[in-house]
Structures are given as structure tokens and as C-alpha cells.
Design an enzyme around this catalytic site. Sequence first.
Site, PDB file in Angstrom:
ATOM      1  N   LYS A 112      66.705  22.078  38.684  1.00 14.75           N
ATOM      2  CA  LYS A 112      66.870  20.805  39.370  1.00 14.75           C
ATOM      3  C   LYS A 112      65.656  20.538  40.242  1.00 14.75           C
ATOM      4  CE  LYS A 112      66.922  21.503  43.264  1.00 14.75           C
ATOM      5  NZ  LYS A 112      65.905  22.185  44.139  1.00 14.75           N
TER       6      LYS A 112
ATOM      7  N   TYR B 291      71.496  18.545  46.292  1.00 10.94           N
ATOM      8  CA  TYR B 291      72.707  19.389  46.321  1.00 10.94           C
ATOM      9  C   TYR B 291      73.895  18.602  46.854  1.00 10.94           C
ATOM     10  CZ  TYR B 291      69.998  23.520  45.294  1.00 10.94           C
ATOM     11  OH  TYR B 291      69.190  24.436  44.666  1.00 10.94           O
TER      12      TYR B 291
HETATM   13  P1  NDP Z   1      57.333  28.545  43.361  1.00 13.17           P
HETATM   14  O1  NDP Z   1      56.135  27.827  43.820  1.00 13.17           O
HETATM   15  O2  NDP Z   1      57.704  29.775  44.090  1.00 13.17           O
HETATM   16  O3  NDP Z   1      57.203  28.943  41.826  1.00 13.17           O
HETATM   17  C1  NDP Z   1      56.718  28.053  40.866  1.00 13.17           C
HETATM   18  C2  NDP Z   1      55.998  28.834  39.763  1.00 13.17           C
HETATM   19  O4  NDP Z   1      55.601  27.903  38.785  1.00 13.17           O
HETATM   20  C3  NDP Z   1      54.717  29.515  40.239  1.00 13.17           C
HETATM   21  O5  NDP Z   1      54.920  30.792  40.775  1.00 13.17           O
HETATM   22  C4  NDP Z   1      53.937  29.579  38.941  1.00 13.17           C
HETATM   23  O6  NDP Z   1      54.405  30.692  38.198  1.00 13.17           O
HETATM   24  C5  NDP Z   1      54.367  28.332  38.196  1.00 13.17           C
HETATM   25  N1  NDP Z   1      53.376  27.246  38.273  1.00 13.17           N
HETATM   26  C6  NDP Z   1      52.724  26.719  37.208  1.00 13.17           C
HETATM   27  N2  NDP Z   1      51.883  25.757  37.589  1.00 13.17           N
HETATM   28  C7  NDP Z   1      51.955  25.673  38.925  1.00 13.17           C
HETATM   29  C8  NDP Z   1      51.289  24.890  39.876  1.00 13.17           C
HETATM   30  N3  NDP Z   1      50.380  23.953  39.517  1.00 13.17           N
HETATM   31  N4  NDP Z   1      51.598  25.060  41.180  1.00 13.17           N
HETATM   32  C9  NDP Z   1      52.510  25.956  41.569  1.00 13.17           C
HETATM   33  N5  NDP Z   1      53.186  26.750  40.692  1.00 13.17           N
HETATM   34  C10 NDP Z   1      52.906  26.623  39.373  1.00 13.17           C
HETATM   35  O7  NDP Z   1      58.530  27.499  43.374  1.00 13.17           O
HETATM   36  P2  NDP Z   1      60.093  27.778  43.366  1.00 13.17           P
HETATM   37  O8  NDP Z   1      60.355  29.018  42.630  1.00 13.17           O
HETATM   38  O9  NDP Z   1      60.630  27.639  44.715  1.00 13.17           O
HETATM   39  O10 NDP Z   1      60.631  26.511  42.529  1.00 13.17           O
HETATM   40  C11 NDP Z   1      60.531  26.467  41.115  1.00 13.17           C
HETATM   41  C12 NDP Z   1      61.622  25.539  40.575  1.00 13.17           C
HETATM   42  O11 NDP Z   1      62.892  26.066  40.907  1.00 13.17           O
HETATM   43  C13 NDP Z   1      61.615  24.125  41.124  1.00 13.17           C
HETATM   44  O12 NDP Z   1      62.002  23.247  40.114  1.00 13.17           O
HETATM   45  C14 NDP Z   1      62.669  24.137  42.215  1.00 13.17           C
HETATM   46  O13 NDP Z   1      63.248  22.872  42.426  1.00 13.17           O
HETATM   47  C15 NDP Z   1      63.668  25.098  41.603  1.00 13.17           C
HETATM   48  N6  NDP Z   1      64.478  25.776  42.610  1.00 13.17           N
HETATM   49  C16 NDP Z   1      65.823  25.808  42.432  1.00 13.17           C
HETATM   50  C17 NDP Z   1      66.627  26.410  43.329  1.00 13.17           C
HETATM   51  C18 NDP Z   1      68.097  26.456  43.109  1.00 13.17           C
HETATM   52  O14 NDP Z   1      68.817  26.950  43.976  1.00 13.17           O
HETATM   53  N7  NDP Z   1      68.576  26.020  41.952  1.00 13.17           N
HETATM   54  C19 NDP Z   1      66.092  27.045  44.552  1.00 13.17           C
HETATM   55  C20 NDP Z   1      64.651  27.024  44.611  1.00 13.17           C
HETATM   56  C21 NDP Z   1      63.886  26.404  43.656  1.00 13.17           C
HETATM   57  P3  NDP Z   1      53.384  31.698  37.460  1.00 13.17           P
HETATM   58  O15 NDP Z   1      52.531  32.263  38.546  1.00 13.17           O
HETATM   59  O16 NDP Z   1      54.275  32.676  36.815  1.00 13.17           O
HETATM   60  O17 NDP Z   1      52.604  30.858  36.493  1.00 13.17           O
END
Ligand code: NDP
Length: 390
Positions: free
Chosen positions: A149, A237
Site C-alpha cells: 500500500k 490505514y
Molecule cells: P525503504 O526505503 O526502507 O525500502 C525501500 C526499498 O526499495 C529500498 O531498500 C531499496 O531496496 C528499494 N528501492 C529501489 N529503488 C529505490 C529508490 N529510488 N529509493 C529508495 N529505495 C529504493 O522503504 P519501506 O520499506 O519503509 O517501504 C517500502 C514499501 O512498503 C512502501 O510501499 C511502503 O508504503 C510500504 N510499507 C508498508 C507498511 C505496512 O505496514 N504495510 C509499513 C511500511 C512500509 P534494495 O536496496 O533492496 O534495492
Amino acid sequence: MRKEGTSDLDRRSILAGLGAAAFAASAQQASAQTAKGQPLIGNPVLPIPMGERMRWAIVGLGSFGVGQVIPGFVDANASRMTAFVSGNPDKAKMLGERYGVSRFYGYDNFDDIARDPEIDCVYIVLPVGLHAEYTIRALKAGKHVLCEKPMASTVSECEAMIAAAKAAGRQLGVAYRVHFEPTNIAAKTIIDAGEIGPIRNIRADHGFQADPSWPPHKWRLTKELGGGGSMYDIGIYGLNTSLMMLKGDEPVSVSAVYAYPREDPRFAEVEGGIEWRLMMASGAVVSGSSSYCYAPYQSFQHYMADKGALEMEPATTYYDNRLVRQSGGPPSTVGTGNPITQFAGQIDAFSSAARANKPHRTPGEMGLRDIRLIAAMYRSADRNGEVLAL
Ligand code: NDP
């Protein structure tokens, strides 16, 4: 007075011996009274053998992916991870060794998953601005997709994702984990059974303090990767959970006003807070707030109905949601299952839907509905809270 010739050590040994004999006798007596076989109670979901589970690729190994999604697979009964997709091969390999995953892809060769028979489903855990592109690429590769989401940045992106799923004949779900969270399921069961009567009013407040120096918050504060502001990320949410509780009811109008410090440099590109309201066809009112300026983390749902009320605080967290029922007399806490099971529950439910090629409980159409409503909230807020018919 100590008896002549008996040391402290001797006394302790004698007492210990007497105690052990007495415990053994009472334990034998107790077990003879209580230990006997019983029939299997309930309908527990039994784990599917590893080789028969749906196989998943996780795309984006960030804070949520590594902290919640991947551990959710450890508890899953019908799903297993076979591939990681990441722009950081060292991190992917390290996590692969930890979790027994040996297939790795980058963003450049992502489309090669089409030729990988060891992947059935893809879980998109990327920043919001990348959801549509990678979901559509995964669907074109012939995989089922569960997308985090909010579904995407715009209504047209959501529509394109749904069209891609239809064209591919694959399932598309949006990862609304609250639909699989035991405390919220218990609240919904009480509401659906009519135990507190028809709902008249729902209040939903959600937010946290956004920290621009923390990478996962940094991209949330940009239009390109965050899509929108707090309502996209945390307020959703309140919106989605409230609508989950109102079975068969539809919003007929929406209004909203922005509520955040405009001079705050964090919010140059996206809104930092919003106060919103939906009027439902039944006459019920759903209102809430969303903010990147609340501390500590806020997660509050309150359901007010003819014969009682339910209060949940926190309502939508990973570990510790609480459900309190008020029906006259002292409020009572309703006991439910462990919130942490929501992650494995969601993953396994999607695996079952994908295996049967039937819609997931929270399908792409639900994600589209929510983005349509949020877009309408922003339109209303841009016009100082004008009430917009839906
Ligand atoms: P993060 O920034 O921690 O992780 C995102 C990951 O995406 C990065 O670590 C990287 O992984 C990859 N990525 C690829 N391109 C980019 C870029 N240009 N900039 C940053 N990251 C990039 O974010 P979150 O984990 O907090 O969020 C990820 C998703 O999860 C979102 O859609 C958020 O809304 C969702 N979310 C959902 C939650 C829930 O409770 N359902 C709670 C928190 C987040 P890599 O290094 O492996 O390439």
C-alpha cells in the site's frame, strides 16, 4: 540451635533430597489425573510441504521488506521465498544465506523472472512511485503480484495495473495487512454480527513524525517516490480500515482540509497532514486525520454505534493492537489472537488466491477505490474543504 556434627552442606542435601522425593510423588499423582489424549480442536491450517508451496520473489529489501515481510514468510504455511530482487547484490546475498534464498535479480534484469519457473508470485515492497512500473512488469512476466500500500501514485496508474493483471490472467492484490490482523478481525466480527448495532460514526487518527534524515522517510517526502503525502502513507490505514468495517456501505461525498505547518521545509513537495470526512450512503460519518507531524506514533480507531462502541488504540500496528468494547458498564478488553500473525496470514491468503486464480481478499480494485478517494480528498482540500459528491 545447630545439632552437633551436622554441617550446613549436610542440612541442605537432606532437605533437597526430601523436596525432590515429595515433588516426584506429587507430579506422578498429578500426571495420572490429567495427561490423556484429546480430539483435534478447531480447524488449524496445517503447513503445506515446502515443495508444494507457492514460490515468491521479494522486490525491494528495505526497512519493511526485511523487518516484517521476510520474517512473515518464516511463519507462513503455504508460501516460501525463492528469489530476492534488489539493487544491492551484497545485501541480497547476505539475506539469501540467512533465509535459504538462492535466486537473485537486479532492477535491470528484473524482466528475466519471466523465464524463472521457481517464481509464482511477486511481492512489491518498493517506494510508492515505483509500484506501478514493477507491478506491471511482473504481471507481464506472468506472475501474480501482491503490491504494498498505497497501490500507486495516481488513479491512472492503478487502472493500468488492473488492466495488466486482466491481460495477463493473473491476480493482483494490495497488501492491506489489517484485513488479516486478529484484533481488527475481532472488531469486524462484532460489528458484522450487529452486536453494537448500526455504526453511526467512525473516527480514525493516524500519524507519525517524519524524519527527513532517515532514508525510508526521505523518499516519502518527495512527490516522485512518495506519490503523495501523509494520507498516502499512513492516513490510508484509517480510510481503508474504516471502510473494511462498513460492510455494504458506500461513500457518497468527501471533504478535506490540509492541516500541517506550511512553513515546515519537510513539506515542500507533499502534504504533511490532512483532516478528512466521508459521508456514507447509510448516513454514517467517517472522519479522520493523517499527519507526518504526530509524536509519538498515533494509530486510533473509534467505532460509535446504536448499542455500543469499540475503541482501538493502537489499532493498526504490527505487534500490539488493542480492542476495548463499551456497551454500558465498565469497558472490557476483548481478547484476540496475536497481531504478528497478520503478515503470514496475508501472504498465505494471497498464495491460496493465486493458486486458485481467484481474487485476493484485498484486490487491486480496492486499492484503486482508495486512491480515487484520496485524490478526491486532495481536490477538496485544494478548494478549502468543498464537499465533493462521489
Ligand atoms: P525503504 O526505503 O526502507 O525500502 C525501500 C526499498 O526499495 C529500498 O531498500 C531499496 O531496496 C528499494 N528501492 C529501489 N529503488 C529505490 C529508490 N529510488 N529509493 C529508495 N529505495 C529504493 O522503504 P519501506 O520499506 O519503509 O517501504 C517500502 C514499501 O512498503 C512502501 O510501499 C511502503 O508504503 C510500504 N510499507 C508498508 C507498511 C505496512 O505496514 N504495510 C509499513 C511500511 C512500509 P534494495 O536496496 O533492496 O534495492
